[in-house]
Write a protein that holds these residues in place. Sequence first.
Motif, PDB file in Angstrom:
ATOM      1  N   UNK A 120      46.425  35.030  51.305  1.00  0.00           N
ATOM      2  CA  UNK A 120      45.029  34.584  50.762  1.00  0.00           C
ATOM      3  C   UNK A 120      44.163  35.697  50.688  1.00  0.00           C
ATOM      4  N   UNK A 121      44.191  36.895  51.194  1.00  0.00           N
ATOM      5  CA  UNK A 121      43.801  38.012  50.895  1.00  0.00           C
ATOM      6  C   UNK A 121      44.000  38.632  49.599  1.00  0.00           C
ATOM      7  N   UNK A 122      45.305  38.565  49.148  1.00  0.00           N
ATOM      8  CA  UNK A 122      45.663  39.051  47.685  1.00  0.00           C
ATOM      9  C   UNK A 122      45.170  38.210  46.637  1.00  0.00           C
ATOM     10  N   UNK A 123      45.884  36.859  46.936  1.00  0.00           N
ATOM     11  CA  UNK A 123      45.425  36.033  45.806  1.00  0.00           C
ATOM     12  C   UNK A 123      44.134  35.964  45.438  1.00  0.00           C
ATOM     13  N   UNK A 124      43.210  35.737  46.515  1.00  0.00           N
ATOM     14  CA  UNK A 124      41.905  35.491  46.672  1.00  0.00           C
ATOM     15  C   UNK A 124      41.028  36.586  45.990  1.00  0.00           C
ATOM     16  N   UNK A 125      41.431  37.905  46.337  1.00  0.00           N
ATOM     17  CA  UNK A 125      40.812  38.897  45.859  1.00  0.00           C
ATOM     18  C   UNK A 125      40.816  39.052  44.198  1.00  0.00           C
ATOM     19  N   UNK A 126      42.169  38.891  43.838  1.00  0.00           N
ATOM     20  CA  UNK A 126      42.321  38.895  42.325  1.00  0.00           C
ATOM     21  C   UNK A 126      41.413  37.904  41.523  1.00  0.00           C
ATOM     22  N   UNK A 127      41.197  36.591  42.099  1.00  0.00           N
ATOM     23  CA  UNK A 127      40.520  35.602  41.527  1.00  0.00           C
ATOM     24  C   UNK A 127      38.786  35.678  41.472  1.00  0.00           C
ATOM     25  N   UNK A 128      38.546  36.361  42.754  1.00  0.00           N
ATOM     26  CA  UNK A 128      37.261  36.885  42.970  1.00  0.00           C
ATOM     27  C   UNK A 128      36.909  37.736  41.886  1.00  0.00           C
ATOM     28  N   UNK A 129      37.804  38.693  41.683  1.00  0.00           N
ATOM     29  CA  UNK A 129      37.460  39.888  40.537  1.00  0.00           C
ATOM     30  C   UNK A 129      37.540  39.259  39.320  1.00  0.00           C
ATOM     31  N   UNK A 130      38.386  38.378  39.050  1.00  0.00           N
ATOM     32  CA  UNK A 130      38.536  37.864  37.494  1.00  0.00           C
ATOM     33  C   UNK A 130      36.806  37.112  37.229  1.00  0.00           C
ATOM     34  N   UNK A 131      36.448  36.196  38.478  1.00  0.00           N
ATOM     35  CA  UNK A 131      35.272  35.494  38.469  1.00  0.00           C
ATOM     36  C   UNK A 131      34.232  36.290  38.138  1.00  0.00           C
ATOM     37  N   UNK A 132      33.991  37.303  39.046  1.00  0.00           N
ATOM     38  CA  UNK A 132      32.923  38.329  39.145  1.00  0.00           C
ATOM     39  C   UNK A 132      33.138  39.170  37.619  1.00  0.00           C
ATOM     40  N   UNK A 133      33.996  39.240  37.202  1.00  0.00           N
ATOM     41  CA  UNK A 133      33.853  40.244  35.838  1.00  0.00           C
ATOM     42  C   UNK A 133      33.199  39.225  34.773  1.00  0.00           C
TER      43      UNK A 133
END
Length: 243
Positions: A120-133
């Motif tokens: 949850x932490x790793x995959x969610x972090x990557x998705x959040x980063x892509x969305x924020x960018x």
Amino acid sequence: MPDDTAPSGEGTPEIVRREQRPLARIAREFVWPLVLVFLTLLLPLWGFSELAGELRAGAVFGFDEPILRGLRAMTSAGADRIFLAVSKLGYLYGVVPVDIVLIAGLFLRRHLRAATFASMAVVGSALLNLSAKRIFSRDRPSLWESITPELTSSFPSGHAMGSATLAAVVIVLAWHTRWRWPVIAAMSVFVLLVGTSRVYLGVHYPSDILAGWAVASAWAAACHLAVYRLRAPTWPARDRRTR
């Protein structure tokens, strides 16, 4: 005159210790978890919201350019090689493989709660980063031509988020072991070096790094709350249902 309210044979220190036990239990079970929630979730969320709000309003962060120029003044062939290596380890050639091995190892050993938290932490972090960018679409720094130019958006830093998320996961899993403090020290140094490398290479503003650290901390804390409910696991935590 003796105190008739004190049980016979029981000294004052023992009475004090007995009365302090409920207070210690309350602090351990309620106060410290709330402090951790504030430090790892609420405070980072506030910090990111401040940075994001200022950025959306078109503000220029006064500390960005001085730090960029300060690190630029320290450039050398040796420093270039070091920070290039750190930058590569900070994501594609270090953090990502470790994430995969860690999660796969936890699942294979049937430590399901730990594996769920890490995933949850790793995959969610990557998705959040892509969305924020995509939302903020901040241009990369252009004070000089970087030796490793990047084409994606700048805010928040993916390297900062990825390394900080991995650090948070490993620290949580090692919290109740003798390796707690060595792990905290090593992960802190690693995260700081990765963030510094991105600014040194001129591909991120310092505010990008701070935003990445803030989001990573908040997201990892939220995942921890969802999976462990404020209780850190032993390393590694085995799901009771698999016993």
